[in-house]
Design a protein around this motif. Structure first.
Motif, PDB file in Angstrom:
ATOM      1  N   LYS A 170      21.737 -17.961  -8.976  1.00  0.00           N
ATOM      2  CA  LYS A 170      22.970 -17.759  -9.731  1.00  0.00           C
ATOM      3  C   LYS A 170      23.404 -16.300  -9.694  1.00  0.00           C
ATOM      4  O   LYS A 170      24.585 -15.984  -9.770  1.00  0.00           O
ATOM      5  CB  LYS A 170      22.770 -18.222 -11.170  1.00  0.00           C
ATOM      6  N   SER A 171      22.450 -15.395  -9.585  1.00  0.00           N
ATOM      7  CA  SER A 171      22.772 -13.969  -9.558  1.00  0.00           C
ATOM      8  C   SER A 171      23.269 -13.520  -8.187  1.00  0.00           C
ATOM      9  O   SER A 171      23.879 -12.465  -8.057  1.00  0.00           O
ATOM     10  CB  SER A 171      21.532 -13.149  -9.915  1.00  0.00           C
ATOM     11  N   GLY A 172      23.011 -14.323  -7.148  1.00  0.00           N
ATOM     12  CA  GLY A 172      23.367 -13.933  -5.797  1.00  0.00           C
ATOM     13  C   GLY A 172      22.401 -12.960  -5.168  1.00  0.00           C
ATOM     14  O   GLY A 172      22.575 -12.565  -4.017  1.00  0.00           O
ATOM     15  N   LYS A 173      21.371 -12.555  -5.899  1.00  0.00           N
ATOM     16  CA  LYS A 173      20.416 -11.585  -5.375  1.00  0.00           C
ATOM     17  C   LYS A 173      19.351 -12.282  -4.537  1.00  0.00           C
ATOM     18  O   LYS A 173      18.947 -13.406  -4.850  1.00  0.00           O
ATOM     19  CB  LYS A 173      19.771 -10.813  -6.525  1.00  0.00           C
ATOM     20  N   PRO A 174      18.851 -11.621  -3.493  1.00  0.00           N
ATOM     21  CA  PRO A 174      17.832 -12.265  -2.659  1.00  0.00           C
ATOM     22  C   PRO A 174      16.494 -12.352  -3.374  1.00  0.00           C
ATOM     23  O   PRO A 174      16.136 -11.465  -4.159  1.00  0.00           O
ATOM     24  CB  PRO A 174      17.743 -11.335  -1.450  1.00  0.00           C
ATOM     25  N   ASN A 175      15.759 -13.405  -3.121  1.00  0.00           N
ATOM     26  CA  ASN A 175      14.374 -13.478  -3.577  1.00  0.00           C
ATOM     27  C   ASN A 175      13.554 -12.451  -2.804  1.00  0.00           C
ATOM     28  O   ASN A 175      13.900 -12.092  -1.667  1.00  0.00           O
ATOM     29  CB  ASN A 175      13.813 -14.877  -3.340  1.00  0.00           C
ATOM     30  N   ILE A 176      12.454 -12.003  -3.396  1.00  0.00           N
ATOM     31  CA  ILE A 176      11.605 -10.994  -2.757  1.00  0.00           C
ATOM     32  C   ILE A 176      10.156 -11.455  -2.827  1.00  0.00           C
ATOM     33  O   ILE A 176       9.660 -11.799  -3.904  1.00  0.00           O
ATOM     34  CB  ILE A 176      11.728  -9.623  -3.458  1.00  0.00           C
ATOM     35  N   VAL A 177       9.495 -11.482  -1.673  1.00  0.00           N
ATOM     36  CA  VAL A 177       8.076 -11.796  -1.605  1.00  0.00           C
ATOM     37  C   VAL A 177       7.368 -10.656  -0.878  1.00  0.00           C
ATOM     38  O   VAL A 177       7.718 -10.336   0.262  1.00  0.00           O
ATOM     39  CB  VAL A 177       7.816 -13.126  -0.867  1.00  0.00           C
ATOM     40  N   VAL A 178       6.406 -10.027  -1.552  1.00  0.00           N
ATOM     41  CA  VAL A 178       5.590  -8.978  -0.937  1.00  0.00           C
ATOM     42  C   VAL A 178       4.178  -9.523  -0.781  1.00  0.00           C
ATOM     43  O   VAL A 178       3.519  -9.857  -1.770  1.00  0.00           O
ATOM     44  CB  VAL A 178       5.565  -7.696  -1.800  1.00  0.00           C
ATOM     45  N   VAL A 179       3.718  -9.647   0.455  1.00  0.00           N
ATOM     46  CA  VAL A 179       2.344 -10.057   0.744  1.00  0.00           C
ATOM     47  C   VAL A 179       1.566  -8.793   1.107  1.00  0.00           C
ATOM     48  O   VAL A 179       1.796  -8.184   2.150  1.00  0.00           O
ATOM     49  CB  VAL A 179       2.281 -11.085   1.884  1.00  0.00           C
ATOM     50  N   PHE A 180       0.669  -8.408   0.195  1.00  0.00           N
ATOM     51  CA  PHE A 180      -0.086  -7.157   0.315  1.00  0.00           C
ATOM     52  C   PHE A 180      -1.520  -7.512   0.671  1.00  0.00           C
ATOM     53  O   PHE A 180      -2.317  -7.890  -0.191  1.00  0.00           O
ATOM     54  CB  PHE A 180      -0.005  -6.427  -1.024  1.00  0.00           C
ATOM     55  N   ALA A 181      -1.858  -7.434   1.954  1.00  0.00           N
ATOM     56  CA  ALA A 181      -3.175  -7.836   2.436  1.00  0.00           C
ATOM     57  C   ALA A 181      -4.208  -6.750   2.144  1.00  0.00           C
ATOM     58  O   ALA A 181      -3.870  -5.622   1.788  1.00  0.00           O
ATOM     59  CB  ALA A 181      -3.120  -8.144   3.921  1.00  0.00           C
ATOM     60  N   ASP A 182      -5.479  -7.094   2.339  1.00  0.00           N
ATOM     61  CA  ASP A 182      -6.586  -6.257   1.885  1.00  0.00           C
ATOM     62  C   ASP A 182      -7.397  -5.721   3.060  1.00  0.00           C
ATOM     63  O   ASP A 182      -7.930  -6.509   3.861  1.00  0.00           O
ATOM     64  CB  ASP A 182      -7.485  -7.108   0.973  1.00  0.00           C
ATOM     65  N   ASP A 183      -7.494  -4.397   3.167  1.00  0.00           N
ATOM     66  CA  ASP A 183      -8.365  -3.761   4.163  1.00  0.00           C
ATOM     67  C   ASP A 183      -8.033  -4.192   5.597  1.00  0.00           C
ATOM     68  O   ASP A 183      -8.919  -4.618   6.355  1.00  0.00           O
ATOM     69  CB  ASP A 183      -9.842  -4.084   3.875  1.00  0.00           C
ATOM     70  N   ILE A 184      -6.780  -4.063   5.983  1.00  0.00           N
ATOM     71  CA  ILE A 184      -6.375  -4.437   7.345  1.00  0.00           C
ATOM     72  C   ILE A 184      -5.620  -3.276   7.979  1.00  0.00           C
ATOM     73  O   ILE A 184      -4.499  -2.948   7.568  1.00  0.00           O
ATOM     74  CB  ILE A 184      -5.506  -5.707   7.356  1.00  0.00           C
ATOM     75  N   SER A 185      -6.231  -2.657   8.969  1.00  0.00           N
ATOM     76  CA  SER A 185      -5.572  -1.585   9.716  1.00  0.00           C
ATOM     77  C   SER A 185      -4.480  -2.156  10.606  1.00  0.00           C
ATOM     78  O   SER A 185      -4.533  -3.320  11.017  1.00  0.00           O
ATOM     79  CB  SER A 185      -6.589  -0.858  10.597  1.00  0.00           C
ATOM     80  N   ALA A 186      -3.517  -1.306  10.940  1.00  0.00           N
ATOM     81  CA  ALA A 186      -2.451  -1.722  11.858  1.00  0.00           C
ATOM     82  C   ALA A 186      -3.038  -2.214  13.181  1.00  0.00           C
ATOM     83  O   ALA A 186      -2.502  -3.135  13.800  1.00  0.00           O
ATOM     84  CB  ALA A 186      -1.491  -0.562  12.094  1.00  0.00           C
TER      85      ALA A 186
END
Length: 543
Positions: free
Chosen positions: A25-41
């Motif tokens: 109803k607000s028109g704003k996008p949903n936001i999902v942040v998946v913050f993984a653990d101990d993973i180097s690039a």
């Protein structure tokens, strides 16, 4: 002519219905942040490293057998963006503080896991300064100011989880682990001959590890403010159905995602945008309760996951079957071998599940998905201030709703502190100018013709400081590197010993970086909370 007009009207009505379906109803996008653990690039294939980590204890390998397979992360990285050089802190707690606050250690005072600033609490006792006291504008409060419903799922590692601004939570392990009677997958501290030892309560055997309440198989789960609970905090399983289905085959990351999806469904039905902060344990080492090996040099650091297969653009999961007790188990071929690569494969499966859920809810074109990690891999970069081993993490942003001007690989600099101001921009929230934020919103870079995001990025490891620009990097040990070109392993940059042998750009950038460091170099002079706290803080408001 009439048919053409009718067709246009029908298309217009269809688009209107679709638009209503996909937007809150607000028109704003949903936001999902998946913050993984101990993973180097380097563990994520799209980053192109020539080496990655191997089981059972970590270290370097180029063996393709141990290379993660990430078709979904590859897809969203190429269709969205992936940041080539994103930095966190060197270990989890200061990184999570950075993510939660958008600030560096000189403000939130969490310098390292065992090096936190202190304060005198209301009871007159000295304790670690709570993040929510020193940095009240957390990512959840920022999202709430923008009208979002908020959920925290997964790892906590912060006390006072009900004070960070989240409406609901599903925590693995829960915040009251001692009271969990549903699982004996625990490593508990006991006294023996006056000395503290650690016991695997499943077997009764003394082990060399750290106190732990299982978060993978037969997990310890606790709900916060769930509408089906009888109290604010409630141990799960908490219903006849969940108690009947709970067992050795129950996998913590699956349970977290079940509750995430339940939350998303409820908030979507209410027409409210949602912010999900999913701090998955996947990537972190954990005690392998299914293995009889307790030798610290040979045991598996990363317990296996449920088996999955990627076939013709879809994931298929084998339902786990596990039997046994007291340290003697049979997984009946339904659990993978151990290794961080299998954890990353399972993350890829869960990202696919997210995308499928977005489609089911009709919000696939109105949701921003951010994937990142908190620090370098255990046995390789975790807690390392050398080069960028400990701080270089993956950062992928998938946002069909943003009409992004960039796609695929972005050779720019970003910091985990940038996520909070990005959330603020997405939610239309103004953070007061008087409230220090060290992160910079990614929105201008993602949605305009801006070529660079940041000119420098910064991190910290206790009293040590790390900083880099496009050409020069100083690590925590004080070594200066030429980072104008990436080496195959992502860390073996040439050390600068002779400044006459490098370009004017390198020399000028080094001077600028050296001038930036003093404003953050407060470990010695302002290690603890300011006396009397931080006083009044201007409120968040809508733009």
């Amino acid at each position: 002519m009439f048919r053409s007009i009718l067709l246009l009207l029908m298309i217009g009505v269809s688009l209107s219905i679709y638009s209503q379906k996909k937007k809150s109803k607000s028109g704003k996008p949903n936001i999902v942040v998946v913050f993984a653990d101990d993973i180097s690039a380097r563990e994520i294939p799209i980053y192109g490293s020539s080496v990655w980590s191997k089981p059972p204890q970590g270290g370097d390998t180029s063996d393709p057998i141990y290379r993660a397979k990430t078709p979904v992360l590859d897809k969203i990285a190429n269709e969205g963006v992936w940041i080539k050089t994103a930095w966190a802190s060197t270990v989890c707690m200061p990184s999570r503080a950075m993510m939660m606050t958008g600030r560096f250690g000189h403000v939130h005072k969490w310098w390292n896991n065992k090096d936190k600033g202190t304060w005198i609490n209301e009871d007159g006792k000295k304790e670690a300064w709570p993040i929510y006291e020193g940095s009240p504008h957390t990512n959840a409060f920022v999202a709430k100011a923008g009208g979002y419903a908020t959920l925290w799922a997964g790892k906590t590692q912060m006390s006072g989880v009900d004070k960070f601004g989240f409406d609901e939570g599903v925590f693995t392990p829960g915040v009251h682990e001692e009271n969990n009677a549903y699982s004996d997958f625990k490593i508990l501290q006991k006294k023996k001959n006056g000395k503290s030892i650690l016991i695997n309560t499943d077997t009764g055997v003394e082990v060399d590890y750290y106190q732990q309440f299982g978060w993978y198989w037969q997990p310890h789960v606790e709900l916060m403010n769930h509408p089906g609970s009888k109290s604010q905090f409630e141990i799960w399983p908490n219903t006849p159905e969940s108690k009947a289905s709970y067992g050795l085959h129950t996998y913590g990351p699956d349970i977290e995602l079940d509750f995430v999806f339940d939350f998303m469904e409820r908030k979507h039905q209410e027409g409210k945008p949602f912010f999900v902060y999913h701090t998955t344990h996947l990537g972190h080492d954990g005690w392998d309760f299914f293995s009889p090996d307790i030798n610290k040099n040979t045991r598996q650091k990363w317990p296996g996951t449920p088996k999955i297969e990627w076939i013709n653009g879809k994931y298929y999961r084998t339902e786990p079957k596990i039997t046994g007790d007291n340290g003697k188990y049979n997984t009946h071929g339904t659990v993978t071998e151990g290794g961080i690569h299998t954890h990353i494969n399972y993350i890829d499966y869960q990202i696919w599940q997210y995308l499928e859920k977005f489609k089911e809810l009709g919000v696939e074109d109105n949701t921003v998905l951010i994937f990142c990690a908190d620090n370098g891999t255990s046995g390789y970069g975790k807690n390392s201030p050398i080069s960028q081993k400990g701080v270089h993490v993956p950062l992928i942003i998938y946002a069909p709703c943003l009409s992004m001007t960039k796609s695929g690989e972005q050779d720019v600099l970003a910091n985990i502190a940038d996520i909070l101001p990005t959330i603020a921009d997405l939610g239309g929230v103004k953070i007061p100018d008087s409230y220090e934020i060290n992160g910079e919103s990614l929105m201008p870079f993602l949605t305009t013709n801006k070529k660079e995001h940041r000119k420098w990025i910064y991190s910290y490891h206790k009293e040590m400081q790390l900083i880099r620009g496009k050409n020069v990097m100083k690590d925590g040990k004080g070594k200066i590197y030429d980072v104008s070109k990436y080496p195959d392993d992502l860390i073996s940059f040439p050390v600068i010993n002779d400044w006459s042998a490098v370009s004017e750009k390198h020399i000028n950038e080094h001077k600028k970086l050296q001038n930036i460091l003093p404003q953050f170099n407060l470990h010695k002079t302002a290690h603890d909370a300011p006396i009397g706290g931080i006083g009044e803080v201007e409120p968040l408001r809508l733009k």
